[in-house]
Design an enzyme around this catalytic site. Structure first.
Site: not given
Ligand code: NDP
Length: 246
Positions: A142, A155
């Site tokens: 990401s 995350y």
């Protein structure tokens, strides 16, 4: 003839979003796809669609937190299609919140799915890749691991843990057997943030996705690009974000 015509590709998290779009894109380009996720009704519908369009696909009930499920996914590819060329370790969850909220259960879930889930995939696929003399590992990490922002600490940490493992694996695998690719999507319109627990954080994230998010098809095309390169060409990292993302 596409570079994907004879490839056998397993994808985790194929029941929605980026995984489903990637399954369609790769199958459309001629690959046989073996699709894992927990929502098998979604997988069955996707497989039916791919087959109706003349493609080859198999569904499997897979929870990536269970190591045996990844072994079953890889075994299904080998049993049904004779080998496994690529594993797209894509399943992931995002539980966005400030660290100080101490959502420890959410941290555990992100670590279990985003980190352990990918490691289970590596453990299942690597021996097959080594035996075949070739293989390709693709993961969806990401941009949140590239630009650190508040509320995405754990995350982003899970995504950077995977990025680190893949880079080390790349350096350990210079015998030409293994290719590794880390795909870093930015905001992509999927169901990812619909599962954020805190209503305020969820609503904010959904708004950002609606305003800025790009189609998962864009990420699917990037994955296809990496996968269809010749065996001696490794696309190590690809970042795909909305043009307007900061
Ligand atoms: P979705 O929520 O649409 O897809 C997530 C997928 O992961 C689903 O297919 C889900 O399937 C699967 N999954 C979740 N938990 C498990 C589990 N325990 N076992 C097996 N499968 C599981 O979101 P995206 O498509 O956006 O997410 C795909 C990947 O892309 C994730 O790794 C995400 O972190 C990453 N990513 C997404 C971005 C975005 O903006 N959307 C940006 C950057 C990265 P099921 O529930 O049926 O098991």
């Amino acid at each position: 003839m596409s570079g994907l015509d004879s490839k056998i590709i397993a994808i985790t998290g194929a029941s929605s979003g980026i995984g489903a779009a990637t399954a369609l894109e790769l199958a459309n380009r001629g690959a046989a796809v073996v699709l894992g996720a927990r929502r098998t009704d979604r997988l069955d519908a996707l497989v039916a669609r791919i087959r109706a369009e003349g493609g080859r696909a198999e569904p499997l009930d897979v929870d990536v937190t269970d190591r045996a499920d990844l072994d079953r996914l890889v075994a299904l590819a080998v049993d049904r299609f004779g080998r496994l060329d690529v594993l797209v370790a894509n399943a992931g969850v995002a539980r966005i919140a400030p660290v100080a909220d101490l959502d420890v259960d959410d941290w555990d879930q992100m670590i279990d799915v985003n980190v352990r889930g990918v490691l289970h995939g590596i453990a299942a696929a690597l021996p097959v890749f080594r035996e075949q003399g070739r293989g390709h590992l693709v993961t969806t990490v990401s941009t949140s691991g590239l630009k650190i922002v508040p509320s995405q600490a754990v995350y982003a940490g899970t995504k950077n843990a995977v990025r680190t493992v893949l880079e080390a694996l790349r350096q350990e695998s210079t015998d030409g057997v293994l290719r590794t690719t880390s795909i870093s999507p930015g905001f992509v319109r999927t169901e990812l943030v619909d599962h954020v627990q805190d209503p305020e954080q969820r609503q904010q994230a959904q708004q950002t996705m609606a305003e800025l998010g790009i189609s998962p098809d864009a990420v699917a095309r990037a994955i296809a690009f990496a996968v269809e390169q010749p065996d001696d060409v490794e696309i190590g990292d690809l970042t795909i974000r909305p043009t307007k993302q900061g």
